[in-house]
Design an enzyme around this catalytic site. Sequence first.
Site: not given
Length: 561
Positions: A57, A96, A204, A245, A352
């Site tokens: 991420n 992301e 995600y 994620d 992350h």
Amino acid sequence: MCVRPFRSTQENACANARGRLGLAGVGASGSSPAPRFGASWKALRFSVKMLRVVSWNINGIRRPLQGVCEEPSNCTAMAMGRVLDKLDADIVCLQETKVTRDVLTEPLAIIEGYNSYFSFSRNRSGYSGVATFCKDSATPVAAEEGLSGLLATHNGDVGCYGNMDEFTQEELRALDSEGRALLTQHKIRTSEGKEKTLTLINVYCPHADPGKPERLAFKMRFYRLLQTRAEALLAAGSHVIILGDLNTAHRPIDHWDAVNLECFEDDPGRKWMDSLLSNPGCQAESHVGPFIDSYRCFQPKQEGAFTCWSVVSGARPLNYGCRLDYVLGDRTLVIDTFQASFLLPEVMGSDHCPVGAVLSVSSVPAKQCPPLCTRFLPEFAGTQLKILRFLVRLEQDPVFRQSALQLSDQTQVQMRQNKARVRSARPRPSQAGSSRGQKNLRSYFQPSSSHPQASPNLELPSLGMTPKTQEEEVMAKVVEEQAKASEAKDEKELRTSFWKSVLGGPSPMPLCGGHGEPCVMRTVKKPGPNLGRHFYMCARPRGPPTDPASRCNFFLWSRPS
């Protein structure tokens, strides 16, 4: 008596893999996880054919990443290449990305040696989004955006959607509108020489905001759609890896403060993960799900193995976080081919850290990239003209350049001849009237004839003053400079005292009760009666309450000015 029908198979397979490769401590968060894994991986890469996949991420693909770009000024065009080089994986899945197609630039999308695939948010700019970068040696045979199939172009898609009758068309469109899933399908060859299909689902998953109940419902429907698609691919004969994620810390060992959270086990996201994953418990009736958490397969009891930390509270230095990022593989794939599963907490640049796995298979690259590849987008394929193209000097054909030069020479000769004709035809002004004509620009900078000029031979009358010696001149200059400095200092002090009398300045920060150190001021952002109010709290990073180096519980409201 403790019966373990599944655990023995799973744990024995993982233990055998660790024993064969000498990776018993791979990926353990804490004491030097990366060097142990990195050295083993590089040694094995040349002796055994391996496939390394990494998920991260990245929290915004367009911003420079600390610890990745040593030269921030030259980072825009080279950031993505350095990220991929640092991760050193065959397939890199990013979440992301916070980029939409209209702002995606070529240096971020087209990296030499890789082919890339993006899924963009269709609702908001700078929000969500995932991307997958595959080395040319791991080029997928198919790629597809979204989980529902509504975004599929039926040309180079992955397919296998399963039964989605429980979803409405509007719901499927909403679930795929935020750019949260990207599928790539690869051909792999096992150590026995068998060729199989492997599908990677880069996800995600949504975050459930406590203040927005509708987002929790959205998250659970996304989980359901993800599971439906993954199980359909398994039923079609493909191996499946879900990585990314997932926005849920599965077990208490995966969260720094699980004991103090109310109803931790009753969280809907954790219950969904319980149904998806095989439970390595020792009860005979333990659930056997279609997927395995690969990290817990290799590190079942490793504490402090976190992948996400709060940036606001500065929780990363004390490792006060949770594990939200996973590499989940189907049971057969994990037991037969997974050689390691690891975390890379030393890689900075995001809230992350990367996670990944190593498989004892080799990739069979496709001869051509799927149509979803970014190099086929019109803005990157050269079929769409950009404004920049009209502002950049283009290379011309030599024959065309020679003809253009000849034409330019002919034009210049013609212009000289025309100017000569104009000069010859123009009447010349008389010598007497020339002063009344147009003035030259230099005439404005010449002294006027009306003012008498001083003669250079004119001598000034002597006033009878004796010339100063050199020492006297130096002393006079020193005294003059000291006087000026004193005047300037007095004036500055006068101004400072005036503004101090007018403006009181900020009050000193209070000291926290636990450490006696200056606090930091924060602002309440949660909706309610205290929204916008300022308060003081301990400035140290968040950490376990038992750690004296972590933040104390000091709190003080700020008085209104």
